[in-house]
Structures are given as C-alpha cells and as structure tokens.
Design a protein around this motif. Structure first.
Motif, mmCIF file in Angstrom:
data_model
loop_
_atom_site.group_PDB
_atom_site.id
_atom_site.type_symbol
_atom_site.label_atom_id
_atom_site.label_comp_id
_atom_site.label_asym_id
_atom_site.label_seq_id
_atom_site.Cartn_x
_atom_site.Cartn_y
_atom_site.Cartn_z
ATOM 1 N N PHE A 31 0.781 -1.283 0.012
ATOM 2 C CA PHE A 31 -0.087 -0.100 0.026
ATOM 3 C C PHE A 31 0.928 1.364 0.141
ATOM 4 O O PHE A 31 0.713 2.253 -0.756
ATOM 5 C CB PHE A 31 -0.964 0.048 1.217
ATOM 6 C CG PHE A 31 -1.642 1.378 1.378
ATOM 7 C CD1 PHE A 31 -2.589 1.527 0.698
ATOM 8 C CD2 PHE A 31 -1.228 2.261 2.282
ATOM 9 C CE1 PHE A 31 -3.595 2.891 0.443
ATOM 10 C CE2 PHE A 31 -1.821 3.592 2.498
ATOM 11 C CZ PHE A 31 -2.720 3.839 1.612
ATOM 12 N N SER A 32 1.914 1.319 0.798
ATOM 13 C CA SER A 32 2.508 2.668 0.971
ATOM 14 C C SER A 32 3.554 2.862 0.094
ATOM 15 O O SER A 32 3.332 4.048 -0.508
ATOM 16 C CB SER A 32 3.409 2.548 2.584
ATOM 17 O OG SER A 32 2.492 2.716 3.672
ATOM 18 N N TYR A 33 4.228 1.852 -0.270
ATOM 19 C CA TYR A 33 5.164 2.086 -1.468
ATOM 20 C C TYR A 33 4.585 1.717 -2.693
ATOM 21 O O TYR A 33 4.907 2.603 -3.861
ATOM 22 C CB TYR A 33 6.232 1.354 -1.408
ATOM 23 C CG TYR A 33 7.579 1.934 -2.117
ATOM 24 C CD1 TYR A 33 8.154 3.118 -2.005
ATOM 25 C CD2 TYR A 33 8.069 1.012 -3.219
ATOM 26 C CE1 TYR A 33 9.344 3.661 -2.808
ATOM 27 C CE2 TYR A 33 9.036 1.593 -4.052
ATOM 28 C CZ TYR A 33 9.596 2.629 -3.983
ATOM 29 O OH TYR A 33 10.548 3.224 -4.604
ATOM 30 N N GLY A 34 3.913 0.665 -3.159
ATOM 31 C CA GLY A 34 3.430 0.264 -4.193
ATOM 32 C C GLY A 34 2.290 0.986 -4.693
ATOM 33 O O GLY A 34 2.174 1.165 -5.959
ATOM 34 N N TYR A 35 1.468 1.590 -3.788
ATOM 35 C CA TYR A 35 0.327 2.185 -4.343
ATOM 36 C C TYR A 35 0.340 3.929 -4.071
ATOM 37 O O TYR A 35 0.632 4.498 -4.984
ATOM 38 C CB TYR A 35 -1.030 1.616 -3.691
ATOM 39 C CG TYR A 35 -2.371 2.723 -3.918
ATOM 40 C CD1 TYR A 35 -2.700 2.656 -5.246
ATOM 41 C CD2 TYR A 35 -2.768 3.414 -2.934
ATOM 42 C CE1 TYR A 35 -3.840 3.621 -5.515
ATOM 43 C CE2 TYR A 35 -3.839 4.117 -3.238
ATOM 44 C CZ TYR A 35 -4.475 4.161 -4.410
ATOM 45 O OH TYR A 35 -5.453 5.087 -4.866
ATOM 46 N N ALA A 36 0.246 4.064 -2.656
ATOM 47 C CA ALA A 36 0.368 5.539 -2.379
ATOM 48 C C ALA A 36 1.695 6.390 -2.955
ATOM 49 O O ALA A 36 1.406 7.410 -3.518
ATOM 50 C CB ALA A 36 0.194 5.610 -0.968
#
Length: 239
Positions: A31-36
């Motif tokens: 979530f934090s690196y791959g998406y946001a």
C-alpha cells in the motif's frame, strides 16, 4: 557457541508472530510504496508531485502511517527471528537480529524525511524543489538501509542452513534474496553511473527478493500450524 541440531528446537509462538508480522508488513509495503508513493510521486516533475501531495494529503498521511506499521513490525520480526534461530546458534541469531534492528533504525530515519515533506507542504514558503529533495533523501537513506537488510537475510539464511527444522531450499531462498538486495542497492549507491543497468537487474531479481522473506513467513505459519503446542505435564489426577 555450540551448534544445536534438534527439530524440537522449533519455536512455535515466535514463528507465528514472525509469520503474521511479515504478512502485515508486506501488505503495508504494497500500500505505502506500491500504491500511495507511486501514485503521489512523479520523479521527473517536482511541481506535479507538489500539486498531487497538496491535493491528496490524506493519502500521503496514510502512506506515512503504513511506513510506521512497517517499522513496528520490523522491530517485532527482529525479536521473533532471534528467538527462532537462537536454539541453532545464539551468537549468529543475535547478529541476524542486530542487522535487522539497524535496518529498522535506518528506515525510520528515511521515513522522517517523508514527514519533512509534510512540513514543507504545510509551510507558506515551501517549494516543489524542497519537497522533491526530501523525497529523494528518503529513497537514498532507505536504499542504504536495504543493503543492511540484505546482509540480515544472508545471515538468517546462513543460520537456517544449520537448523534441522528449516528446509535447505528455504535457507537458499533467503540467501539468494539477501544477495539480491545487497547487490542491487550497493550498485545504486556505489555505481550511480550504471543506474539503468541496476534498474534492469532489480527488475530481474525482484521475484527472488520478494519471495525470500515472504516465503519464509508462509513456511513459518504452516510449520507452526502443523506443530502441536507444547504443554506442561500435569500430575493432578494421574492414575
């Protein structure tokens, strides 16, 4: 320290804690690196990145929260790996846990740069170049930390190789993942002129880098489910 080779040395509770923590950590990283992070940061355009961060502050705060979850679970995994590997070789287990702890401290320093991005955005005098400088600083510090993380995985794989209760293929996967992290990020930091080549290598090695520790997490959980909890013998009512 004397090596011990007994399958009953498997630490069920730390294995469950490590396995669950690693899965939570993986989800938080996606979530934090791959998406946001990938949605908010455009490295070629500092002004666009600044505008995106200003308009999507809630997503940026969630990204930082995800990194905090990663830091906390890293601390838990440092302890759990030490407990799992200690019966095999306590000194090497302590070294492996120490490497992970150092990596976690470096990661926390990197995430602090993301918090500084927020401070720049909130400031009336903040500029797009300041925002990008802090983001690049985050990337640089984290990359340095990932070299330490690679050394950690190599050490975990090395100790696991000596343990009867961990399959040899699992040890090999951990060491391959560790060497991949160490090689890729050593090149990023030591040979920046070969950045394009390093990016290609990272793409090729991304699969072993991902499945090394995540595979270990799944194996730990499966092993813990199969192993019955140790219970203390009861002498009450014995016939």
């Amino acid at each position: 320290m004397k090596k011990q080779n007994r399958s009953e040395d498997f630490q069920r509770r730390p294995a469950i804690i490590a396995g669950v923590s690693l899965i939570v950590m993986t989800l938080a990283a996606f979530f934090s690196y791959g998406y946001a992070h990938s949605s908010l940061v455009i490295y070629e355009d500092a002004a666009k990145t600044y505008d995106l961060l200003q308009s999507c502050l809630s997503l940026f705060y969630l990204e930082i929260a995800g990194w905090v979850v990663i830091i906390l679970t890293d601390l838990i995994v440092s302890w759990a790996f030490y407990k799992i590997l200690k019966p095999t070789h306590s000194s090497y287990a302590l070294l492996a846990g120490g490497f992970r702890l150092i990596y976690t401290i470096i990661l926390a320093a990197a995430v602090f740069r993301l918090w500084m991005v927020n401070q720049v955005i909130q400031s009336d005098s903040g500029t797009a170049s300041q925002v990008m400088a802090n983001i690049l600083s985050f990337e640089k510090i984290w990359s340095i930390g990932l070299m330490v993380f690679g050394a950690h995985l190599i050490m975990v794989g090395f100790v696991a190789l000596k343990a009867d209760f961990i399959p040899k293929w699992m040890s090999a996967l951990l060491m391959i993942a560790g060497v991949s992290y160490l090689l890729v990020h050593a090149m990023y930091n030591g040979l920046p002129q070969y950045e394009n080549l390093t990016a290609i290598m990272e793409t090729v090695l991304s699969l072993p880098m991902m499945i090394g520790e995540l595979g270990f997490a799944m194996w730990l959980l499966v092993k813990a489910i199969k192993v019955k909890p140790t219970t203390r013998p009861s002498y009450l009512g014995a016939s």
